[in-house]
Design an enzyme around this catalytic site. Structure first.
Site, PDB file in Angstrom:
ATOM      1  N   ASP A 167       5.396   0.755 -22.727  1.00 21.38           N
ATOM      2  CA  ASP A 167       5.465   2.199 -22.459  1.00 21.38           C
ATOM      3  C   ASP A 167       6.609   2.837 -23.237  1.00 21.38           C
ATOM      4  OD1 ASP A 167       4.493   2.135 -18.909  1.00 21.38           O
ATOM      5  OD2 ASP A 167       3.470   1.594 -20.779  1.00 21.38           O
ATOM      6  N   TYR A 214       5.710   3.761 -26.730  1.00 18.04           N
ATOM      7  CA  TYR A 214       4.834   4.940 -26.728  1.00 18.04           C
ATOM      8  C   TYR A 214       5.699   6.199 -26.492  1.00 18.04           C
ATOM      9  CZ  TYR A 214       1.275   8.271 -25.361  1.00 18.04           C
ATOM     10  OH  TYR A 214       0.491   9.398 -25.291  1.00 18.04           O
ATOM     11  N   SER A 223       4.241   5.139  -4.179  1.00 18.67           N
ATOM     12  CA  SER A 223       4.454   3.805  -4.750  1.00 18.67           C
ATOM     13  C   SER A 223       5.342   3.020  -3.781  1.00 18.67           C
ATOM     14  CB  SER A 223       5.055   3.911  -6.142  1.00 18.67           C
ATOM     15  OG  SER A 223       6.177   4.742  -6.106  1.00 18.67           O
ATOM     16  N   GLU A 267       2.905  -9.056   4.491  1.00 23.23           N
ATOM     17  CA  GLU A 267       1.588  -9.208   3.847  1.00 23.23           C
ATOM     18  C   GLU A 267       1.763  -9.735   2.421  1.00 23.23           C
ATOM     19  OE1 GLU A 267      -0.055  -5.229   3.931  1.00 23.23           O
ATOM     20  OE2 GLU A 267       0.316  -5.036   6.095  1.00 23.23           O
ATOM     21  N   LYS A 316       1.325  -9.553  -1.431  1.00 25.34           N
ATOM     22  CA  LYS A 316       1.180  -8.404  -2.334  1.00 25.34           C
ATOM     23  C   LYS A 316       0.139  -8.782  -3.393  1.00 25.34           C
ATOM     24  CE  LYS A 316       3.776  -5.025  -5.055  1.00 25.34           C
ATOM     25  NZ  LYS A 316       2.903  -5.067  -6.239  1.00 25.34           N
ATOM     26  N   ARG A 341      -5.908   5.056  -7.834  1.00 27.36           N
ATOM     27  CA  ARG A 341      -4.667   5.702  -7.413  1.00 27.36           C
ATOM     28  C   ARG A 341      -4.241   6.762  -8.418  1.00 27.36           C
ATOM     29  NH1 ARG A 341       0.588   5.369  -8.504  1.00 27.36           N
ATOM     30  NH2 ARG A 341       2.088   5.611  -6.808  1.00 27.36           N
ATOM     31  N   GLU A 370      -6.411  -2.854  -2.029  1.00 26.74           N
ATOM     32  CA  GLU A 370      -6.260  -3.385  -3.395  1.00 26.74           C
ATOM     33  C   GLU A 370      -7.615  -3.923  -3.833  1.00 26.74           C
ATOM     34  OE1 GLU A 370      -3.150  -2.789  -4.021  1.00 26.74           O
ATOM     35  OE2 GLU A 370      -2.811  -3.640  -5.994  1.00 26.74           O
ATOM     36  N   LYS A 374       6.559  -4.559   6.012  1.00 30.02           N
ATOM     37  CA  LYS A 374       6.392  -3.217   6.596  1.00 30.02           C
ATOM     38  C   LYS A 374       6.906  -3.208   8.028  1.00 30.02           C
ATOM     39  CE  LYS A 374       2.184  -2.636   3.928  1.00 30.02           C
ATOM     40  NZ  LYS A 374       0.711  -2.443   3.895  1.00 30.02           N
ATOM     41  N   LYS A 432       9.457  -8.862  -4.811  1.00 26.16           N
ATOM     42  CA  LYS A 432       8.704  -9.305  -5.989  1.00 26.16           C
ATOM     43  C   LYS A 432       9.116 -10.724  -6.355  1.00 26.16           C
ATOM     44  CE  LYS A 432       6.360  -6.834  -8.232  1.00 26.16           C
ATOM     45  NZ  LYS A 432       6.502  -5.673  -9.114  1.00 26.16           N
TER      46      LYS A 432
END
Ligand SMILES: CC(C)(C)c1nc(N2CCN(c3ncccn3)CC2)c2cc(C(N)=O)c(N)nc2n1
Length: 336
Positions: free
Chosen positions: A42, A45, A91, A122, A124, A145, A179, A295, A319
């Site tokens: 990105d 760009y 997000s 949960e 991901k 999304r 998802e 959560k 992550k």
């Protein structure tokens, strides 16, 4: 020319460079939006896009109507109409270490004035977020999304996915989110076919799922064996659930597929045990995961915490380290 200050350029030189930039940016946009297979970061760009903005600002006479700078907002693919999400698809904040996760836990307890909290953990799923709208129990619209506010209408494509019910077991009018992902086995088979047909293989299951969902020909989508896990609704009152874990049960009762590995955790030790368990199981799962989502379980406490502009305050994504370093980071973690 590209690194010459804009102020030192003649109009002709600026026009030449701008034309080259437009061609380059258009081909990168096509890779990103149409083929879901970007070849540049990105940042690259953005740097070229900014240069074009600078050139056009200094030489307004060289602006062309088809210049990428003239297309306002997120580009949707030709053939997909836009859908505005009534409740924005936020997000997620993310953390990369147990220490940062403990900070989230401490901050959340403080914000709620509680010294014990109930979380729902949960997996991901590494896919792409979708929104499904039902009226009186009938599937009426599905979308990507997009940028969180505006997505693409992919209703026809989503109808080809077996795990998405066309009719709910109860005549509810709700919007749910989840998802959409491509199982690892389907991804491997698809890439074998891509190579056999001399086409570019997909970089990973997430790109393959995105590319498969955003096909204008729904028969192609149907052939890609996509699947879904539902995890959220913006219409909580219609659901009759007071926690995230109860809500997941309700999605299942309504006919949706939910991920079977969620777990209610009451403290950091239980959360850490969950993370360790699924870090170890990652390779053996039939779909890709790139972390764990934690959560706050009671919806009343989620509402009390609310959202920042971009992310909810009541959930965080832990992550996993990128694969190549995974073993190294994991070893260090064990010694902690
Ligand atoms: C509804 C909330 C905000 C709580 C939420 N948001 C999610 N996501 C938001 C950010 N998303 C996103 N996508 C693209 C760009 C930016 N953010 C992608 C989904 C969740 C994703 C997963 C998952 N992957 O398995 C999950 N189990 N629970 C989620 N819950």
């Amino acid at each position: 020319m590209a690194d010459q200050p804009v102020s030192e350029l003649t109009t002709t030189q600026a026009n030449q460079e701008a034309t080259q930039l437009r061609e380059q940016l258009d081909s990168w946009r096509k890779e990103y939006y149409v083929q879901d297979a970007p070849t540049v970061e990105d940042h690259t760009y953005d740097m070229h896009y900014q240069r074009l903005l600078d050139l056009e600002a200094a030489f307004p006479e060289i602006v062309t109507p088809d210049s990428p700078t003239q297309q306002v907002g997120d580009v949707t693919l030709p053939g997909f109409s836009k859908v505005t999400h009534t409740v924005p698809m936020l997000s997620m904040g993310d953390v990369f270490s147990i220490e940062e996760l403990a900070e989230f836990d401490a901050r959340t307890k403080q914000n709620l004035g509680q010294d014990e909290l109930e979380y729902n953990c949960e997996l991901k799923i590494d896919g792409l977020a979708i929104s499904l709208v039902y009226e009186n129990g009938k599937f009426v619209q599905g979308s990507t999304r997009g940028d969180g506010n505006i997505g693409e209408d992919i209703t026809a494509n989503l109808k080809t996915i077996k795990s998405i019910p066309m009719t709910l077991t109860e005549p509810l009018s709700i919007e749910v989110r989840g998802e959409c992902y491509m199982p690892k086995a389907s991804f491997a088979k698809l890439n074998e076919r891509q190579e056999a047909e001399g086409k570019t293989p997909f970089a990973n299951p997430r790109n393959a799922a995105a590319g498969s969902l955003r096909q204008l020909d729904r028969k192609v989508t149907a052939d890609r064996n996509l699947d879904t896990f539902i995890y959220y609704t913006s219409s909580f009152e219609a659901l009759g659930a007071s926690t995230q874990s109860e809500a997941l049960q309700r999605y299942q009762e309504l006919g949706f597929t939910i991920n079977p590995h969620s777990r209610v955790c009451h403290n950091m030790d239980e959360i850490k045990a969950y993370i360790d368990e699924y870090t170890g199981q990652r390779e053996s799962l039939s779909y890709g995961i790139d972390g764990i989502v934690i959560k706050v379980n009671p919806v009343s406490q989620q509402d009390e915490l609310g959202n920042t502009v971009k992310v909810p305050r009541w959930e965080i994504a832990y992550k996993f380290p990128p694969d190549e370093q995974q073993t190294v980071v994991r070893d260090i973690e064990w010694t902690v």
